[in-house]
Design a protein around this motif. Sequence first.
Motif: not given
Length: 314
Positions: A47-61
Amino acid sequence: MRILVTGAAGFIASHLCEKLHSLGHEVVGIDNINDYYDINLKELNATDLANKGIHIFRLDLNDNLKEVFEKPYDYVYHLAAQPGISATTSLEEYVNNNIYATQNLLDAVLEYNSQLKSFINIATSSVYGIEATVNEEVPAKPVSFYGSTKLAAEQLALGLQRTGKLKVCSIRLYSVYGPRERPEKLYTKLIDNLYYDKPFPLFEGSIKHERSFTYVGDIVDGLAAIIGKEDKINGEIINLGTDEVNTTAEGIKAVEEIMNKQLIIDHQPPRKGDQQRTAAVIDKARQLLGYEPKVSLKQGLQEQVNWYLEKFTK
Protein backbone atom coordinates in the motif's frame (compact mmCIF):
# COMPACT_ATOMS: atom_id res chain seq x y z
CA MET A 1 15.49 4.38 -16.16
CA ARG A 2 12.84 1.67 -15.95
CA ILE A 3 13.58 -0.82 -13.18
CA LEU A 4 12.02 -4.12 -12.04
CA VAL A 5 12.37 -5.14 -8.38
CA THR A 6 11.41 -8.67 -7.34
CA GLY A 7 10.05 -9.34 -3.85
CA ALA A 8 8.88 -5.74 -3.88
CA ALA A 9 6.50 -6.00 -0.92
CA GLY A 10 9.25 -7.40 1.27
CA PHE A 11 11.51 -5.69 3.76
CA ILE A 12 14.57 -4.59 1.80
CA ALA A 13 12.93 -4.53 -1.63
CA SER A 14 10.17 -2.13 -0.57
CA HIS A 15 12.80 0.31 0.69
CA LEU A 16 14.73 -0.11 -2.55
CA CYS A 17 11.61 0.61 -4.62
CA GLU A 18 11.07 3.85 -2.70
CA LYS A 19 14.73 4.86 -3.02
CA LEU A 20 14.82 4.28 -6.78
CA HIS A 21 11.48 6.08 -7.21
CA SER A 22 12.81 9.06 -5.23
CA LEU A 23 15.74 9.25 -7.68
CA GLY A 24 13.28 9.70 -10.55
CA HIS A 25 13.27 6.18 -11.97
CA GLU A 26 10.16 4.31 -13.12
CA VAL A 27 9.90 1.39 -10.71
CA VAL A 28 7.81 -1.77 -11.16
CA GLY A 29 7.60 -4.55 -8.59
CA ILE A 30 6.70 -8.20 -8.55
CA ASP A 31 5.70 -10.18 -5.44
CA ASN A 32 3.54 -13.23 -4.78
CA ILE A 33 2.59 -11.92 -1.29
CA ASN A 34 2.98 -15.43 0.16
CA ASP A 35 2.28 -16.37 3.77
CA TYR A 36 5.82 -17.20 4.92
CA TYR A 37 5.23 -14.37 7.37
CA ASP A 38 2.30 -12.06 8.16
CA ILE A 39 0.64 -11.05 4.90
CA ASN A 40 -0.66 -7.91 6.60
CA LEU A 41 2.88 -6.53 6.81
CA LYS A 42 3.44 -7.17 3.09
CA GLU A 43 0.10 -5.56 2.27
CA LEU A 44 1.10 -2.56 4.37
CA ASN A 45 4.32 -2.25 2.37
CA ALA A 46 2.47 -2.75 -0.92
CA THR A 47 0.00 0.00 0.00
CA ASP A 48 2.84 2.40 0.83
CA LEU A 49 4.37 1.69 -2.59
CA ALA A 50 1.05 2.02 -4.42
CA ASN A 51 0.54 5.41 -2.79
CA LYS A 52 3.80 6.49 -4.45
CA GLY A 53 2.66 5.20 -7.84
CA ILE A 54 4.72 1.99 -7.81
CA HIS A 55 2.81 -0.89 -9.41
CA ILE A 56 3.34 -4.46 -8.14
CA PHE A 57 2.56 -7.51 -10.27
CA ARG A 58 1.10 -10.11 -7.91
CA LEU A 59 2.78 -13.13 -9.44
CA ASP A 60 5.03 -15.97 -8.36
CA LEU A 61 8.43 -15.95 -10.09
CA ASN A 62 7.77 -19.54 -11.16
CA ASP A 63 4.71 -18.35 -13.15
CA ASN A 64 4.69 -17.22 -16.77
CA LEU A 65 6.26 -13.75 -16.59
CA LYS A 66 5.51 -12.51 -20.10
CA GLU A 67 3.08 -9.80 -18.93
CA VAL A 68 5.72 -8.39 -16.56
CA PHE A 69 8.03 -7.79 -19.51
CA GLU A 70 5.56 -6.21 -21.94
CA LYS A 71 7.75 -3.11 -21.70
CA PRO A 72 11.53 -3.56 -21.35
CA TYR A 73 13.55 -2.66 -18.26
CA ASP A 74 16.99 -1.13 -17.93
CA TYR A 75 17.74 -2.95 -14.68
CA VAL A 76 16.37 -5.91 -12.74
CA TYR A 77 17.04 -6.13 -9.00
CA HIS A 78 16.32 -9.70 -7.88
CA LEU A 79 15.56 -9.73 -4.14
CA ALA A 80 12.72 -12.29 -3.99
CA ALA A 81 13.74 -15.46 -2.15
CA GLN A 82 12.83 -18.09 0.39
CA PRO A 83 14.62 -16.54 3.37
CA GLY A 84 15.87 -17.66 6.74
CA ILE A 85 16.98 -20.94 8.28
CA SER A 86 13.70 -22.12 9.75
CA ALA A 87 13.58 -25.82 10.58
CA THR A 88 9.97 -25.87 9.35
CA THR A 89 10.93 -24.81 5.81
CA SER A 90 11.64 -27.78 3.55
CA LEU A 91 14.51 -28.12 1.11
CA GLU A 92 11.90 -28.28 -1.66
CA GLU A 93 10.65 -24.78 -0.76
CA TYR A 94 14.18 -23.37 -0.84
CA VAL A 95 14.87 -25.03 -4.19
CA ASN A 96 11.58 -23.86 -5.72
CA ASN A 97 11.81 -20.28 -4.50
CA ASN A 98 15.55 -19.67 -4.75
CA ILE A 99 16.77 -21.83 -7.63
CA TYR A 100 13.85 -22.55 -9.94
CA ALA A 101 12.35 -19.08 -9.47
CA THR A 102 15.68 -17.41 -10.26
CA GLN A 103 16.13 -19.50 -13.39
CA ASN A 104 12.58 -18.74 -14.56
CA LEU A 105 13.23 -15.03 -14.09
CA LEU A 106 16.51 -15.25 -15.98
CA ASP A 107 14.79 -17.15 -18.80
CA ALA A 108 12.16 -14.41 -19.02
CA VAL A 109 14.84 -11.71 -19.15
CA LEU A 110 16.66 -13.54 -21.94
CA GLU A 111 13.45 -14.06 -23.92
CA TYR A 112 11.80 -10.67 -23.48
CA ASN A 113 14.46 -8.22 -22.26
CA SER A 114 17.86 -9.30 -23.57
CA GLN A 115 19.16 -5.70 -23.87
CA LEU A 116 19.09 -5.26 -20.10
CA LYS A 117 21.84 -2.99 -18.75
CA SER A 118 22.34 -5.18 -15.67
CA PHE A 119 20.77 -8.01 -13.70
CA ILE A 120 21.54 -7.39 -10.03
CA ASN A 121 21.27 -10.59 -8.02
CA ILE A 122 20.83 -10.09 -4.29
CA ALA A 123 22.72 -12.78 -2.43
CA THR A 124 23.63 -13.28 1.22
CA SER A 125 26.59 -13.57 3.57
CA SER A 126 25.10 -16.96 4.54
CA VAL A 127 26.92 -18.43 1.52
CA TYR A 128 30.19 -18.04 3.44
CA GLY A 129 29.09 -20.44 6.17
CA ILE A 130 29.67 -20.38 9.93
CA GLU A 131 32.21 -17.53 9.80
CA ALA A 132 31.29 -14.79 7.31
CA THR A 133 34.35 -12.64 7.90
CA VAL A 134 36.12 -12.84 4.55
CA ASN A 135 36.35 -11.04 1.23
CA GLU A 136 34.63 -12.06 -1.97
CA GLU A 137 37.59 -14.13 -3.22
CA VAL A 138 37.27 -16.76 -0.49
CA PRO A 139 35.33 -19.89 -1.55
CA ALA A 140 31.77 -20.12 -0.24
CA LYS A 141 31.02 -22.82 2.38
CA PRO A 142 27.28 -22.63 3.16
CA VAL A 143 25.90 -24.74 6.01
CA SER A 144 22.16 -24.23 5.53
CA PHE A 145 19.56 -24.93 2.84
CA TYR A 146 19.14 -21.17 2.57
CA GLY A 147 22.82 -20.44 2.02
CA SER A 148 23.26 -23.36 -0.37
CA THR A 149 20.30 -22.49 -2.58
CA LYS A 150 21.15 -18.78 -2.61
CA LEU A 151 24.66 -19.68 -3.75
CA ALA A 152 23.17 -21.80 -6.52
CA ALA A 153 20.95 -18.90 -7.59
CA GLU A 154 23.94 -16.57 -7.64
CA GLN A 155 25.84 -18.98 -9.89
CA LEU A 156 22.90 -19.36 -12.28
CA ALA A 157 22.95 -15.61 -12.84
CA LEU A 158 26.74 -15.30 -13.06
CA GLY A 159 26.84 -18.22 -15.48
CA LEU A 160 24.93 -16.10 -17.99
CA GLN A 161 27.45 -13.32 -17.51
CA ARG A 162 30.37 -15.66 -18.10
CA THR A 163 28.85 -16.81 -21.40
CA GLY A 164 28.18 -13.22 -22.51
CA LYS A 165 24.38 -13.47 -22.42
CA LEU A 166 23.71 -10.87 -19.71
CA LYS A 167 25.50 -8.27 -17.65
CA VAL A 168 25.23 -9.49 -14.06
CA CYS A 169 26.55 -8.64 -10.63
CA SER A 170 25.77 -10.30 -7.32
CA ILE A 171 25.53 -8.44 -4.01
CA ARG A 172 25.97 -10.37 -0.76
CA LEU A 173 24.11 -8.67 2.10
CA TYR A 174 24.93 -8.78 5.81
CA SER A 175 22.31 -8.90 8.63
CA VAL A 176 20.04 -6.11 7.43
CA TYR A 177 17.69 -4.51 9.97
CA GLY A 178 15.42 -1.48 10.19
CA PRO A 179 11.78 -0.46 9.61
CA ARG A 180 9.73 -3.24 7.92
CA GLU A 181 12.09 -6.00 9.04
CA ARG A 182 10.35 -9.39 8.91
CA PRO A 183 8.48 -10.28 12.12
CA GLU A 184 10.52 -13.42 12.83
CA LYS A 185 13.84 -11.56 12.52
CA LEU A 186 15.80 -10.50 15.57
CA TYR A 187 14.90 -6.87 16.07
CA THR A 188 11.24 -6.79 15.04
CA LYS A 189 10.61 -9.81 17.28
CA LEU A 190 12.68 -8.26 20.05
CA ILE A 191 10.78 -4.95 19.90
CA ASP A 192 7.42 -6.73 19.82
CA ASN A 193 8.27 -8.99 22.77
CA LEU A 194 9.56 -6.06 24.80
CA TYR A 195 6.49 -3.95 24.07
CA TYR A 196 4.10 -6.71 25.13
CA ASP A 197 6.32 -8.19 27.90
CA LYS A 198 6.46 -11.56 26.14
CA PRO A 199 9.33 -14.05 26.70
CA PHE A 200 11.89 -13.80 23.90
CA PRO A 201 13.24 -17.14 22.57
CA LEU A 202 17.04 -16.97 22.63
CA PHE A 203 18.94 -19.89 21.12
CA GLU A 204 21.83 -21.26 23.14
CA GLY A 205 25.08 -19.52 22.27
CA SER A 206 23.42 -16.80 20.18
CA ILE A 207 23.85 -14.10 22.83
CA LYS A 208 27.57 -14.06 21.89
CA HIS A 209 27.06 -14.18 18.14
CA GLU A 210 28.70 -11.27 16.34
CA ARG A 211 26.99 -9.61 13.42
CA SER A 212 27.54 -6.83 10.92
CA PHE A 213 24.07 -5.44 11.63
CA THR A 214 23.50 -3.14 8.65
CA TYR A 215 20.80 -0.49 8.49
CA VAL A 216 18.45 -0.93 5.53
CA GLY A 217 18.92 2.68 4.43
CA ASP A 218 22.65 2.12 3.98
CA ILE A 219 21.97 -1.06 2.03
CA VAL A 220 19.57 0.55 -0.43
CA ASP A 221 21.97 3.46 -0.94
CA GLY A 222 24.59 0.92 -1.96
CA LEU A 223 22.20 -0.90 -4.27
CA ALA A 224 21.06 2.34 -5.92
CA ALA A 225 24.71 3.27 -6.52
CA ILE A 226 24.97 0.40 -9.02
CA ILE A 227 23.01 2.37 -11.63
CA GLY A 228 25.42 3.73 -14.23
CA LYS A 229 28.25 1.47 -13.03
CA GLU A 230 27.07 -1.72 -14.74
CA ASP A 231 30.17 -2.00 -16.96
CA LYS A 232 32.50 -1.44 -14.02
CA ILE A 233 30.90 -4.14 -11.86
CA ASN A 234 29.87 -6.63 -14.54
CA GLY A 235 30.64 -10.14 -13.30
CA GLU A 236 31.55 -8.98 -9.82
CA ILE A 237 30.48 -10.37 -6.45
CA ILE A 238 30.33 -7.58 -3.87
CA ASN A 239 29.82 -7.69 -0.10
CA LEU A 240 27.43 -5.02 1.18
CA GLY A 241 27.15 -4.43 4.89
CA THR A 242 28.95 -2.58 7.65
CA ASP A 243 32.33 -3.23 9.18
CA GLU A 244 30.90 -2.25 12.57
CA VAL A 245 30.39 -5.54 14.47
CA ASN A 246 28.06 -5.99 17.45
CA THR A 247 27.04 -8.99 19.52
CA THR A 248 23.43 -10.06 19.95
CA ALA A 249 23.78 -9.03 23.60
CA GLU A 250 24.75 -5.49 22.55
CA GLY A 251 21.78 -5.32 20.20
CA ILE A 252 19.38 -6.45 22.93
CA LYS A 253 20.82 -3.89 25.34
CA ALA A 254 20.40 -1.10 22.79
CA VAL A 255 16.71 -1.89 22.24
CA GLU A 256 16.12 -2.22 25.99
CA GLU A 257 17.60 1.25 26.48
CA ILE A 258 15.55 2.78 23.65
CA MET A 259 12.30 1.27 24.97
CA ASN A 260 13.27 1.62 28.64
CA LYS A 261 12.22 -1.97 29.35
CA GLN A 262 13.94 -5.23 30.29
CA LEU A 263 13.63 -8.31 28.12
CA ILE A 264 12.23 -11.58 29.45
CA ILE A 265 14.39 -14.35 27.97
CA ASP A 266 13.17 -17.85 27.08
CA HIS A 267 16.31 -19.97 26.68
CA GLN A 268 16.18 -22.43 23.74
CA PRO A 269 18.53 -25.17 22.44
CA PRO A 270 21.04 -24.13 19.76
CA ARG A 271 19.69 -23.72 16.23
CA LYS A 272 21.24 -25.68 13.37
CA GLY A 273 22.74 -23.54 10.60
CA ASP A 274 23.19 -20.36 12.66
CA GLN A 275 26.26 -18.33 11.76
CA GLN A 276 28.61 -17.72 14.68
CA ARG A 277 30.15 -14.52 13.37
CA THR A 278 29.76 -12.14 10.48
CA ALA A 279 32.01 -9.18 9.80
CA ALA A 280 31.51 -7.57 6.42
CA VAL A 281 34.65 -6.94 4.39
CA ILE A 282 33.45 -4.06 2.21
CA ASP A 283 36.63 -2.80 0.54
CA LYS A 284 35.33 -3.76 -2.90
CA ALA A 285 31.99 -1.97 -2.32
CA ARG A 286 33.88 1.15 -1.27
CA GLN A 287 36.12 0.96 -4.34
CA LEU A 288 33.53 0.09 -7.00
CA LEU A 289 30.37 1.74 -5.66
CA GLY A 290 31.67 4.55 -3.46
CA TYR A 291 29.74 2.82 -0.68
CA GLU A 292 30.04 4.00 2.91
CA PRO A 293 27.60 2.92 5.65
CA LYS A 294 26.60 5.88 7.81
CA VAL A 295 24.01 4.70 10.36
CA SER A 296 25.11 3.33 13.74
CA LEU A 297 23.27 0.41 15.34
CA LYS A 298 21.69 2.63 18.01
CA GLN A 299 20.49 5.17 15.41
CA GLY A 300 19.02 2.47 13.18
CA LEU A 301 17.27 0.72 16.04
CA GLN A 302 15.70 3.99 17.12
CA GLU A 303 14.23 4.29 13.61
CA GLN A 304 12.97 0.71 13.77
CA VAL A 305 11.33 1.23 17.17
CA ASN A 306 9.70 4.43 15.88
CA TRP A 307 8.32 2.53 12.87
CA TYR A 308 6.97 -0.28 15.04
CA LEU A 309 5.26 2.10 17.44
CA GLU A 310 3.71 4.06 14.56
CA LYS A 311 2.46 1.08 12.58
CA PHE A 312 1.44 -1.46 15.21
CA THR A 313 0.50 0.25 18.46
CA LYS A 314 -2.12 2.83 17.44
